[in-house]
Every structure is written in C-alpha cells, then in structure tokens.
Write an enzyme that holds these catalytic residues in place. Structure first.
Site, PDB file in Angstrom:
ATOM      1  N   LYS A  31       0.805  -1.220   0.000  1.00 48.87           N
ATOM      2  CA  LYS A  31       0.000   0.000   0.000  1.00 48.87           C
ATOM      3  C   LYS A  31       0.839   1.270   0.000  1.00 48.87           C
ATOM      4  O   LYS A  31       0.484   2.263  -0.620  1.00 48.87           O
ATOM      5  CB  LYS A  31      -0.956  -0.017   1.192  1.00 48.87           C
ATOM      6  N   GLU A  67      -3.062   7.140   7.735  1.00 50.64           N
ATOM      7  CA  GLU A  67      -3.943   7.940   6.891  1.00 50.64           C
ATOM      8  C   GLU A  67      -4.903   8.730   7.759  1.00 50.64           C
ATOM      9  O   GLU A  67      -5.296   8.275   8.840  1.00 50.64           O
ATOM     10  CB  GLU A  67      -4.754   7.057   5.934  1.00 50.64           C
ATOM     11  N   HIS A 126     -15.360  -4.415   7.446  1.00 49.16           N
ATOM     12  CA  HIS A 126     -14.524  -4.154   6.270  1.00 49.16           C
ATOM     13  C   HIS A 126     -14.773  -5.139   5.126  1.00 49.16           C
ATOM     14  O   HIS A 126     -14.027  -5.133   4.147  1.00 49.16           O
ATOM     15  CB  HIS A 126     -13.030  -4.137   6.638  1.00 49.16           C
ATOM     16  N   ARG A 184      -7.002  -7.848 -10.172  1.00 46.41           N
ATOM     17  CA  ARG A 184      -7.730  -9.068 -10.530  1.00 46.41           C
ATOM     18  C   ARG A 184      -9.177  -8.693 -10.828  1.00 46.41           C
ATOM     19  O   ARG A 184      -9.577  -7.535 -10.698  1.00 46.41           O
ATOM     20  CB  ARG A 184      -7.702 -10.069  -9.375  1.00 46.41           C
TER      21      ARG A 184
END
Length: 617
Positions: free
Chosen positions: A116, A200, A235, A297
């Site tokens: 990430k 973040e 999530h 994907r």
C-alpha cells in the site's frame, strides 16, 4: 483466441468463468481438492484434475500443483479467478515461465500495487489524489506517533501488506496510539509476515467507491465506470451497486480519469479495480475522493458492472490474454439502468454470523434476475472454504427498481437446513438510510440490532404453514361430534409450538405434507409433526415430543416423572451441526422419556411424552 483454459479456483467464480469459456468454444479444465470432488465446477468443466487435500494450503494455494495440472491436460492458459493465487506475482511469473498464458496483469503490475505504501507513492507521482497521511520508512513508534499527531485525530493505521480489514486500526485520541500500533503490527506480522504500516487521515463519513479499469497489450486502457461498495460489515463488502448514488457527471469524469491514470502508471493489462475512499459528508465531490489501493484481478462484484454496461468482463479477460485489443473503446461504453449485488452466505446472523455448515437439502432462490453460484440443491457447504452460497444480482431501470427487486428475491428464498444471511440482507436493503442512499461504511455497525432478522415466524406465517400441513375440511371420525378445531401443536425448528388460526375452518387430522418450510423476509423455519389440540384451559395439546429430523441428542434436561412448565427445556438435539432445543408445550408431567444423551435418533422418534396433571395428553 485461447483454445483451452485451466481455472485455478473453485466454486462460484470457477462456474462463472466456465460459462463464458463454453460460450466462446474454449475447453475448460477444473482443479479440485478432496472436499470438492463432487462440486458443481468440477462437473461443469470439460476435464478436472485432483490437486490435493481439502485445506487450501495443501491444494488451491499450491502453485506447483496447479501448473502441473495445466501441463498434464495441455491447458493453454490459466485463469486465477479471485482470491487464492490471483494476486500472487510469483505464481503469475511461474505460469509465464512454464510457457502458459497468464489471464491477468503482468507480475510487475501486481508487485507495484501489492504494497500500500509503494502504491500510494506511485499514485501520487501519477497525479492520482491520495489520502493525507504518512508513508515513511522510519517505523519507530516515536516517529509514527509524531506523524499521527501532525495529521490530526482520528487517524487510521494500516498494514502496508494488509487486506480484508486485517492489520487496520482506527485511533481516536493520542493516548490510544501506542496500544493500537502494537496491536496492528502484531496482526500484520501474523497475517502477512510484514509489520510495516502507513498512516492515513480518518475520513469522517466514508464511502467506498471503486472504478473498473481494463487494459490490453496494445497500450489501450479504459474504465467501465464506478461501483459503490459502501455497505460493509467489518470491512467486508455486503451490498454493491453500480453506478454510485449521487455521482454527478463531472465527479464521475474526474474519478474515472484518475483511475485510468493509475492503471497506465503500472502498464496495466487485463481487469483491475482502483479503489477510492470518498468523504460523503457533503455529497460526492472530486476534491474529496482519494486513492486507497488497486486490486489487480477480477472483483467479486464485477457482475454489477457487467449489467449496467452490457459487457462480459471474463470474455474481455480472455480476449486480452489472447493478444486481442480491447473489445470496446471508451466512447463505446455507457451506463444503462442500475444494478445491485448481495453476497448470500451460509451463516447465522443471530449467532454472530457463525458459518452454517452442512447439506443444502433445499436451495431455492426463486425468480432472481441473475444468480452466480457454485452450488446446487444437495451440495455440501464445507468448513474448509468461504461459506458464500451465491451472488444474487438485480437490475432495474433505476436504483429503486433494482433495490426492490433484490429485496423481494431475497425475501422469498427457501434454503434449508442451513441458516443464511438472507434475512439480514433484506433488512439492510429495506433500511431507510439505504433506501434513501444515505450511505457510508459505518451504517451496518451503527444500526446493529435493527438489521437482525426475526428469530421466529409471525403468527400469520405460522397459520399459513399449518393450513398447508393440515388440509381443511378433512373428516376425523373420532371427533365427529366435537367442536371445530382452531389450534394444533407443531414442531417448528424443533420447538413444540401451538398455532392458532381464525376463520372457523376445521383443519383435518391427516397431514397433507410431511413438512413445510416457512419462508418469511429471507428467514426459513421448518414446520412438521403436528398433533391436534382440543380445547380446555391450556388447549390440551398432544404432549408427544418427536424428533423433528435425524440427529444426535446432546443434552437431556428432565427426568421421567418430573413436573415441567410450559416452555421449559426438555432436551437438545444436534442436527446438521446446529443445536435445536425442544421445550414443553404446556404444564404437565413427563410420563415417558426415551431420550438418551449421545443417542442417534431418526425423524419422528418419540422422545418425550407429557401429560397434564389430569392425565390428559
């Protein structure tokens, strides 16, 4: 065009790929583990190869076995589906090195987007907006705490190699940071072998917006518009839709253009998804939507994009892997109508969403617009794999038509004896905030109990089921001069239940059906083994407690001769890996006890006989 294709996956996505491949005249090869020997994808493929024991680490995650199966069967290409090895760059390279076509992006693209922090830096350099945060190499707790203080709380700690919500913590206050960081890093190491994290800014009213992108080997990259995946539980996506509610044309143009830039930055080939986090507190605005990550994907939710664009994304994958250019240019693509998808799982929301394992004796999804599934009636839901039964997809001319259609389909499902999340999904689809498109990723967590399905059928549903079991106006000779019956005793999911009805009809003594399934708002119960009642203070229901299905007695809570009260627990029966509590239908005395702990019993076995104090059954 590729002539033969091995699908390195199982279940729903394997069946989905086979469907398109067959239409294109491509020979398909399935792989399967011990648990999947009789699976639907195995029987649908032209050929199948056994690759090992049931655990995924010994079968579906062993790249060498899959490549060996491809060589053995002469497969020209391998399609990884999603999950398993689909985003494993080493496996993709091994496939290519073996001289087999890889239906997916270049291994370098997978690597570039796999971490990430590196992906976020790459996106910043490509002019893609990213969430404010910290991506530095200095991972000392002191530096991370200082950066979090500078960003401002709440902040989000994310494992750089994470996914599925693992290695992720929200921190609301400075004094909570140290403990949250340590917990996040422990989970990251355990799940991914990498303790590296990024920080973040926490988005207060987050919406999850993603854009479907597609590239070919000729330098072309297009987008197929956006999807909204904001309705999530822990999530994990629950309901997905396309297009995104409240997305105006200018914002759509900006976010989709950013997605195309992101794909071009890694020379992307094939199907991919650029995921964004949006601050929806003031509607969707281009300056409040930031890059999160890229999934290299095909996504689980790709059907909603297919339904609004009229394109088959698996066909696009196969054509691109065959060296063909993209089937459509950007100006050829447009949005028509609205599509929604839910993930139907074999799990029980009333028991903390625990998986429900066993046989799908009844599997009826009614008149669904589209069903993508890897199982059929009689199939087993295995403990080894994700318990998703099907993806249920609806399309409508507008959002409300699609939402209503999907809710009605799920409300009428009949799946037994496994429990499903259909009732929970119906509640979510009909929730006022979802209906009004007031979406954010915290909606399900906030609403909690309001989204739980009913634990018991309504009186009206019970009465309707009773009528189905006991046809009206049947003569029962021994009661010729008796008053009409207006109630009877039934077993509903193992619970002795007196059902009352109105209308004056005299339901017959003979059973019209062996049992009926009560399907109400997505929840399903089984009613069987009725006994006629006849009036009196408590209705004098028949006190014969019968086994509602084959099973094992795991607990006996009463003794012969014991006085019991109405509703008192008598015994517990384990059937289909679920426990069913049988209770007393009225106050009385146990005159016969045939239940023995640990014993296996067949359906209809008399377990307990209860009579009232006057000796009446």
């Amino acid at each position: 065009m590729i002539q033969s294709l091995l699908i390195a996956n199982r279940g729903e996505i394997a069946c989905r790929i086979i469907r398109t491949a067959r239409r294109l005249g491509i020979r398909t090869i399935a792989v399967y583990s011990d648990a999947d020997a009789n699976a639907l994808h195995v029987r649908q493929a032209d050929e199948a190869v056994h690759i090992g024991p049931s655990p995924v680490r010994e079968s579906y995650l062993v790249g060498e076995k899959i490549i060996a199966a491809a060589k053995k069967t002469g497969a020209e290409a391998i399609h990884p589906g999603y999950g398993f090895l689909s985003e494993n760059a080493e496996f993709a390279q091994a496939v290519i090195d073996a001289g087999i076509v890889w239906v997916g992006p270049n291994p370098s693209s997978i690597t570039a987007m796999g971490l990430k922090d590196a992906a976020k830096t790459l996106m910043q350099n490509a002019g893609v907006p990213t969430t404010p945060g910290y991506l530095g190499e200095d991972q000392s707790p002191e530096r991370l705490k200082a950066e979090a203080d500078a960003i401002g709380y709440p902040v989000l700690i994310k494992a750089v190699a994470g996914g599925g919500g693992k290695g992720m913590r929200k921190v609301d206050a400075p004094e909570d940071f140290a403990d949250a960081l340590a917990s996040c890093q422990r989970e990251a190491v355990s799940s991914f072998g990498n303790a590296h994290v990024l920080l973040e800014k926490w988005v207060t009213n987050p919406r999850h917006i993603e854009v479907q992108v597609f590239g070919d080997t000729h330098g072309n990259v297009v987008h197929l518009f956006e999807r909204d995946c904001s309705l999530q539980r822990r999530h994990q996506k629950v309901i997905e839709e396309a297009p995104a509610p409240g997305m105006d044309s200018d914002t759509r143009e900006a976010i989709c253009a950013a997605a195309v830039r992101a794909a071009k930055a890694v020379d992307y080939v094939g199907a991919g998804t650029i995921e964004f986090i949006a601050d929806g507190s003031d509607g969707l605005r281009a300056d409040r939507i930031w890059f999160m990550e890229m999934n290299t994907r095909l996504q689980v939710e790709h059907p909603v994009t297919e339904e609004i664009t009229g394109q088959d994304l698996v066909e696009w994958q196969l054509r691109v892997a065959s060296g063909e250019p993209l089937p459509r240019s950007q100006h050829d693509l447009s949005i028509k109508g609205w599509a929604m998808e839910t993930r139907l799982y074999a799990e029980d929301p009333l028991k903390g969403f625990l998986p429900s394992i066993g046989s799908l004796d009844t599997f009826d999804l009614g008149q669904a617009y589209r069903i993508d599934t890897g199982v059929e009636e009689g199939a087993d839901i295995s403990p080894y794999y994700d318990p998703m039964i099907a993806k249920v997809i609806a399309w409508g001319a507008d959002r409300e038509e699609a939402r209503r259609s999907l809710a009605e389909t799920l409300a009428n499902t009949a799946i037994w004896p496994l429990k499903t999340n259909a009732g929970f999904l119906v509640k979510a689809l009909n929730h006022p905030d979802f209906v009004a498109a007031r979406l954010d990723t915290g909606l399900i967590a906030r609403e909690g109990d309001a989204l739980m399905p009913p634990e018991w059928p309504s009186d009206a549903a019970l009465a309707d089921a009773a009528r189905a079991l006991m046809p009206a106006n049947r003569l029962a000779g021994f009661r010729l001069n008796a008053p009409p019956r207006d109630s009877a005793l039934f077993l509903v999911d193992g619970h002795a239940t007196t059902v009352n009805w109105t209308g004056g009809e005299d339901l017959g003594r003979d059973v019209g059906e062996a049992y009926v399934l009560i399907a109400e708002d997505g929840q399903v119960w089984r009613m069987s083994d009725w006994r006629v009642s006849g009036g009196g203070a408590h209705g004098i229901a028949d006190g014969a407690i019968l086994s509602p299905m084959p099973g094992r007695i795991v607990a006996v809570a009463v003794a012969g001769g014991e006085t019991v009260a109405k509703g008192q627990k008598l015994l517990t029966l384990e059937a289909m890996k679920m426990e069913h509590t049988l209770t007393a239908p009225f106050d009385g005395i146990v005159t016969e006890l045939n239940a023995v702990e640990g014993a296996q019993v067949s359906e209809g076995t008399l377990l307990v006989q209860i009579v009232d104090e006057g000796g009446n059954p």
